[in-house]
Design an enzyme around this catalytic site. Sequence first.
Site: not given
Ligand code: CIR
Length: 255
Positions: A66-67, A163, A250
Site C-alpha cells: 500500500e505504501d 501512518h 498495508c
Molecule cells: C514500515 O515500517 O514501513 C513497515 N514495517 C510497516 C508498513 C505498514 N504500512 C502501512 O501502514 N500502510
Amino acid sequence: YEFTRAITRRPGQSIIRGLRAVDTGAPDLDLMLAHHADYVATLREAGATVTELPPLEDFPDALFVEDTALCLPEGAVLMRPGAPSRLGEVAHMAPVLRDLYADVRVIEGPGFIEGGDILTTGREVLVGRSARTDAAGVAELATILKDWGRPLREVATPPGVLHFKTDCSLLDGETVLSTERLAASGCFEGYRVILTADGEEAAANAIRFNRFVLMAAGFPATAERLRRAGYEVREIGNSECAKLDGGMSCLSLRL
Ligand code: CIR
C-alpha cells in the site's frame, strides 16, 4: 470501497529485518504466510481479481504494498517512501501499475509520501503528515490530484503513530473507523465515526472491500461494534505483521 482488483506481495525470508518501532520479537514467516493466504482468499471471496506478486528479498517491508502507490479510478500515483530502505520498492510496483492504468503519475521529490498516510473518501483525499510523509510530498500529490478534480485535505497523524491509516479506515462513503485519539483531532468532522473500543486501537487499520470489512483478529469489542452497525466483518490473523507495525490496509493496493 467498491473494487474489482487487488495487488498483494507475499512476504519473504527477509521479513525478519522488516522495520518496526518497537522490537517485540522476530515475525514467524510460516504463520505470516498462512495469514497472508487467508487475506488473499478473503479478497477473492469479496470478488477481487488478486495479483499476487513474489517476495522481494532485498526489500523486507515490500509486502506492505500500500505504501508504494495511490490507486484511484482516474489513475495511479507512485509514491516516494520516507523510509530509505523502502524507496526502491516503488520501481518494482511501477510496471505492474503501468500495465493496469493509462495514467500513471510519479512523486518525483524532493518530498516524501507513503500510501499508508492517505485515506480516500467519497468526497476528498485525506493525507496525514507523519514521520514518513512531509509537506513537500503532500504538495506534490495535491498538484497531481488537482488535475483529476480531487480535493486533498492535509491532516496530522497522531505523534508516535506510524501512518495516518494506522489509526483509521474507510467503512463506506461517509463512515470511518477511527481511534479515539485520532478522532479527537477533529479531522473527521462531517463524517460518521465508529470508534475502536478501549485498548483495541490496533483494530483501526481495517479495510472495506465490497461486502466485507477485513479487520485484524483479536479485537472482539470493536468487531462487535462493526457488526452491530451492520457491517459484515471478516477477522484475519495479523499477529506477525503487527510485529512490523503492519495491518490490513498495508497488505494490498485496491483498485
Ligand atoms: C514500515 O515500517 O514501513 C513497515 N514495517 C510497516 C508498513 C505498514 N504500512 C502501512 O501502514 N500502510
